[in-house]
Design a protein around this motif. Structure first.
Motif, mmCIF file in Angstrom:
data_model
loop_
_atom_site.group_PDB
_atom_site.id
_atom_site.type_symbol
_atom_site.label_atom_id
_atom_site.label_comp_id
_atom_site.label_asym_id
_atom_site.label_seq_id
_atom_site.Cartn_x
_atom_site.Cartn_y
_atom_site.Cartn_z
ATOM 1 N N TRP A 153 -6.442 -0.805 -12.046
ATOM 2 C CA TRP A 153 -7.234 0.327 -11.577
ATOM 3 C C TRP A 153 -8.309 -0.157 -10.587
ATOM 4 O O TRP A 153 -8.538 0.471 -9.555
ATOM 5 C CB TRP A 153 -7.899 1.041 -12.755
ATOM 6 C CG TRP A 153 -6.977 1.880 -13.567
ATOM 7 C CD1 TRP A 153 -6.328 1.527 -14.719
ATOM 8 C CD2 TRP A 153 -6.585 3.235 -13.281
ATOM 9 N NE1 TRP A 153 -5.562 2.571 -15.163
ATOM 10 C CE2 TRP A 153 -5.706 3.636 -14.302
ATOM 11 C CE3 TRP A 153 -6.899 4.145 -12.270
ATOM 12 C CZ2 TRP A 153 -5.132 4.905 -14.352
ATOM 13 C CZ3 TRP A 153 -6.333 5.419 -12.306
ATOM 14 C CH2 TRP A 153 -5.464 5.783 -13.327
ATOM 15 N N ARG A 154 -8.946 -1.271 -10.929
ATOM 16 C CA ARG A 154 -10.007 -1.795 -10.056
ATOM 17 C C ARG A 154 -9.439 -2.247 -8.718
ATOM 18 O O ARG A 154 -10.031 -1.980 -7.661
ATOM 19 C CB ARG A 154 -10.723 -2.950 -10.748
ATOM 20 C CG ARG A 154 -11.870 -3.549 -9.942
ATOM 21 C CD ARG A 154 -12.641 -4.573 -10.751
ATOM 22 N NE ARG A 154 -13.288 -3.938 -11.906
ATOM 23 C CZ ARG A 154 -13.997 -4.602 -12.802
ATOM 24 N NH1 ARG A 154 -14.136 -5.928 -12.702
ATOM 25 N NH2 ARG A 154 -14.565 -3.966 -13.817
ATOM 26 N N GLU A 155 -8.291 -2.916 -8.722
ATOM 27 C CA GLU A 155 -7.668 -3.364 -7.466
ATOM 28 C C GLU A 155 -7.227 -2.176 -6.620
ATOM 29 O O GLU A 155 -7.329 -2.212 -5.386
ATOM 30 C CB GLU A 155 -6.487 -4.271 -7.772
ATOM 31 C CG GLU A 155 -6.885 -5.642 -8.309
ATOM 32 C CD GLU A 155 -5.690 -6.441 -8.811
ATOM 33 O OE1 GLU A 155 -5.743 -7.683 -8.740
ATOM 34 O OE2 GLU A 155 -4.708 -5.810 -9.290
ATOM 35 N N HIS A 210 0.499 -5.877 -5.954
ATOM 36 C CA HIS A 210 -0.025 -7.183 -5.546
ATOM 37 C C HIS A 210 1.178 -8.126 -5.525
ATOM 38 O O HIS A 210 2.004 -8.115 -6.454
ATOM 39 C CB HIS A 210 -1.067 -7.691 -6.541
ATOM 40 C CG HIS A 210 -1.561 -9.066 -6.217
ATOM 41 N ND1 HIS A 210 -2.589 -9.298 -5.325
ATOM 42 C CD2 HIS A 210 -1.151 -10.292 -6.652
ATOM 43 C CE1 HIS A 210 -2.791 -10.596 -5.229
ATOM 44 N NE2 HIS A 210 -1.941 -11.224 -6.024
ATOM 45 N N THR A 241 -0.957 -3.285 -9.256
ATOM 46 C CA THR A 241 -2.384 -3.575 -9.242
ATOM 47 C C THR A 241 -3.063 -2.924 -10.449
ATOM 48 O O THR A 241 -2.517 -2.024 -11.084
ATOM 49 C CB THR A 241 -3.037 -3.025 -7.961
ATOM 50 O OG1 THR A 241 -2.723 -1.623 -7.841
ATOM 51 C CG2 THR A 241 -2.544 -3.761 -6.737
ATOM 52 N N ARG A 244 0.805 -1.219 0.000
ATOM 53 C CA ARG A 244 0.000 0.000 0.000
ATOM 54 C C ARG A 244 0.842 1.273 0.000
ATOM 55 O O ARG A 244 0.282 2.373 0.039
ATOM 56 C CB ARG A 244 -0.945 0.013 1.205
ATOM 57 C CG ARG A 244 -2.023 -1.062 1.145
ATOM 58 C CD ARG A 244 -3.079 -0.855 2.207
ATOM 59 N NE ARG A 244 -4.163 -1.824 2.073
ATOM 60 C CZ ARG A 244 -5.289 -1.786 2.784
ATOM 61 N NH1 ARG A 244 -5.469 -0.813 3.667
ATOM 62 N NH2 ARG A 244 -6.223 -2.714 2.609
ATOM 63 N N TRP A 275 -8.628 0.749 -6.524
ATOM 64 C CA TRP A 275 -9.843 1.335 -5.944
ATOM 65 C C TRP A 275 -10.379 0.478 -4.796
ATOM 66 O O TRP A 275 -10.791 0.997 -3.754
ATOM 67 C CB TRP A 275 -10.893 1.487 -7.042
ATOM 68 C CG TRP A 275 -12.213 2.014 -6.555
ATOM 69 C CD1 TRP A 275 -13.331 1.301 -6.223
ATOM 70 C CD2 TRP A 275 -12.540 3.390 -6.325
ATOM 71 N NE1 TRP A 275 -14.338 2.126 -5.809
ATOM 72 C CE2 TRP A 275 -13.885 3.430 -5.850
ATOM 73 C CE3 TRP A 275 -11.854 4.592 -6.460
ATOM 74 C CZ2 TRP A 275 -14.526 4.621 -5.543
ATOM 75 C CZ3 TRP A 275 -12.501 5.783 -6.146
ATOM 76 C CH2 TRP A 275 -13.812 5.779 -5.694
ATOM 77 N N ARG A 276 -10.343 -0.841 -4.973
ATOM 78 C CA ARG A 276 -10.925 -1.749 -3.982
ATOM 79 C C ARG A 276 -10.004 -1.983 -2.785
ATOM 80 O O ARG A 276 -10.446 -1.997 -1.637
ATOM 81 C CB ARG A 276 -11.261 -3.087 -4.653
ATOM 82 C CG ARG A 276 -11.978 -4.082 -3.734
ATOM 83 C CD ARG A 276 -12.347 -5.368 -4.452
ATOM 84 N NE ARG A 276 -11.181 -6.101 -4.903
ATOM 85 C CZ ARG A 276 -10.866 -6.288 -6.191
ATOM 86 N NH1 ARG A 276 -11.633 -5.791 -7.149
ATOM 87 N NH2 ARG A 276 -9.777 -6.965 -6.538
ATOM 88 N N GLU A 277 -8.709 -2.150 -3.041
ATOM 89 C CA GLU A 277 -7.770 -2.557 -1.990
ATOM 90 C C GLU A 277 -6.879 -1.419 -1.506
ATOM 91 O O GLU A 277 -6.155 -1.583 -0.528
ATOM 92 C CB GLU A 277 -6.901 -3.713 -2.501
ATOM 93 C CG GLU A 277 -7.696 -4.926 -2.960
ATOM 94 C CD GLU A 277 -6.822 -5.945 -3.693
ATOM 95 O OE1 GLU A 277 -5.581 -5.828 -3.595
ATOM 96 O OE2 GLU A 277 -7.387 -6.827 -4.370
ATOM 97 N N HIS A 278 -6.887 -0.297 -2.220
ATOM 98 C CA HIS A 278 -6.009 0.836 -1.883
ATOM 99 C C HIS A 278 -4.538 0.396 -1.859
ATOM 100 O O HIS A 278 -3.762 0.842 -1.008
ATOM 101 C CB HIS A 278 -6.393 1.463 -0.543
ATOM 102 C CG HIS A 278 -7.843 1.859 -0.455
ATOM 103 N ND1 HIS A 278 -8.389 2.913 -1.169
ATOM 104 C CD2 HIS A 278 -8.874 1.303 0.241
ATOM 105 C CE1 HIS A 278 -9.663 3.016 -0.904
ATOM 106 N NE2 HIS A 278 -10.009 2.049 -0.051
#
Length: 484
Positions: free
Chosen positions: A449-451, A460, A447, A375, A453-456
């Motif tokens: 774009w979707r990851e 990965h 990650t 993160r 947004w979801r996981e901040h």
């Protein structure tokens, strides 16, 4: 000797001198802050042990006459103060011979560091700084007009730097020829910056355009540096723009910044005046005969030493970032002849448990620059250079890159060595050292774009396996750590 002077390049010389001095300042400060755990008397690769097996002519350094950590620190800070004085303009206030001695002192001091720096100082930007720094000795100061020979030698250096980088790509990885290398590069480069995630997610057609523009900028544009003005200035402007693109997309120490500084030396006053308000040049005297003789002698030396780099450029077996003499004069350059498709990272962990079990909790050490916590957004560090972080990227590629220093590094963590911990961002054991440390190998990817947004999370990661088994001070390993 009217032919010898090029007063129209006084601004270009000013940018070159102040810029090189600023890079010297950063390099000396970085050396002062990092040398003890890396190459100090009790470091991972101690200088005294290195000097015991190398002669002066193999590794020319003042430290052959005496070494101590205090002396090394003195060399660093004398270099930092001297380069800072040049940035402030002191070299223009003293006699020409004194200014030349200031530049010579910087070169001798930094060569002394690089010569004993071993694997921590084995990169092209060290040779580039030394070659450019030696050239700066012969630029003169405000008491004389810029010597045309030295200014042309700066262009020749810029040409070798850019053209060599272009050729090594064309001859190296096939992804450069099919324009797909930038599908991977921003994610797999040694030390991504804060914008690298966004660069990676640009549309693939734009990545192909990036690669094509890179080929144009490094294989075609460098020849324009030798064209009449304003074509030469236009070529230099393209180099500056493409290098700034690299600056904001990653962390490559001072490589890009020195390239930009060299390109700025190509701009003449008339070309700059067409787009910017520039002052009139000051009254510049002709060169003293002794200075002209030294510049001509330096030009002859560069012409002689250029045989090996030029032969390397035209060779099918081109090598990048190589010095053909121990003084790092007239080198060959290049970058990213191959590009990794996946990113591996070595993650260092420790535990204070007395015994390792399935329930053992491992705490992760965090580095300043290299990817770690998923993160945490990568930071911009260049032109400052984090040497341990950079070598950790190579260690993840192959344990062979780290066999000399990885085990000493882990052992220093087991002692909570203060100097070593200063190289890191976070020590999970601030009160007392861990009982065991180990190294794990992970696969990292940016990650989507979707990851995000979801996981901040910017990264990965997936565990690949063990890189170095757990070690403890009670039973130090007899062999260097190695990966699976």
């Amino acid at each position: 000797m009217e032919w010898f002077s090029a007063p129209e390049y006084w601004l270009g010389r000013l940018a070159l001198e102040r810029g090189v001095a600023a890079i010297y300042l950063i390099a000396f400060v970085a050396a002062a802050r990092q040398f003890r755990p890396l190459i100090g008397e009790h470091g991972m690769l101690p200088v005294p042990r290195f000097l015991a097996r190398e002669s002066f002519w193999e590794a020319p350094s003042l430290f052959h006459f005496h070494y101590s950590d205090r002396l090394f620190a003195t060399v660093c800070w004398v270099g930092a103060v001297t380069s800072g004085a040049i940035v402030a303009g002191l070299a223009d206030l003293v006699p020409l011979w004194a200014a030349m001695l200031m530049w010579l002192l910087l070169w001798v001091l930094y060569l002394s560091i690089v010569a004993v720096g071993q694997t921590w100082y084995s990169f092209g930007w060290e040779s580039l700084l030394l070659e450019t720094g030696f050239l700066a000795i012969f630029l003169g100061n405000e008491r004389t007009a810029p010597p045309v020979l030295t200014m042309w030698l700066a262009r020749f250096l810029l040409f070798r730097l850019e053209f060599g980088a272009g050729l090594i790509k064309l001859r190296g990885d096939s992804c450069w020829r099919n324009l797909t290398c930038l599908y991977y590069h921003h994610e797999t480069q040694p030390m991504p910056g804060p914008l690298s995630w966004f660069f990676h997610h640009l549309p693939k057609p734009l990545h192909r355009v990036e690669a094509a523009v890179n080929h144009f900028a490094q294989l075609i544009v460098p020849f324009g540096l030798f064209a009449p003005q304003p074509i030469a200035s236009l070529a230099a402007a393209i180099v500056v723009i493409t290098q700034f693109w690299l600056v904001i997309s990653g962390n490559f120490a001072w490589l890009n910044w020195l390239t930009i500084i060299l390109a700025c030396s190509v701009f003449d006053r008339s070309s700059l005046a067409a787009v910017l308000p520039v002052p009139n040049p000051p009254a510049l005297a002709g060169p003293p005969s002794w200075f002209a003789a030294l510049v001509i002698g330096f030009t002859v030396l560069v012409a002689f030493l250029s045989y090996w780099p030029v032969r390397n450029l035209i060779s099918r077996n081109q090598r990048m970032n190589m010095s053909f003499n121990p003084f790092h004069l007239v080198n060959t350059y290049g970058a990213f002849g191959s590009v990794g498709r996946i990113r591996r990272e070595v993650v260092i962990e420790g535990t204070d448990d007395d015994e390792i079990t399935d329930q053992t909790v491992w705490k992760e050490y965090e580095f300043k620059g290299k990817p770690g916590a998923v993160r945490r957004l990568p930071r911009q560090w260049a032109p400052y250079h984090l040497r341990l972080d950079w070598l950790m990227w190579f260690a993840a590629i192959s344990p062979l890159y780290a066999y000399q220093w990885m085990t000493p590094f882990l052992l220093r963590l087991l002692r909570n060595d203060r100097d070593t911990l200063r190289l890191l961002r976070h020590n999970p054991f601030p009160e007392s050292p861990p009982r065991f440390v180990r190294a794990q190998l992970y696969h990292y990817r940016f990650t989507t774009w979707r990851e995000l947004w979801r996981e901040h999370a910017w990264w990965h990661r997936t565990l690949i396996g063990q890189y170095a088994p757990p070690i403890t001070l009670e039973k130090e390993p007899s062999q260097p750590a190695s990966g699976d």
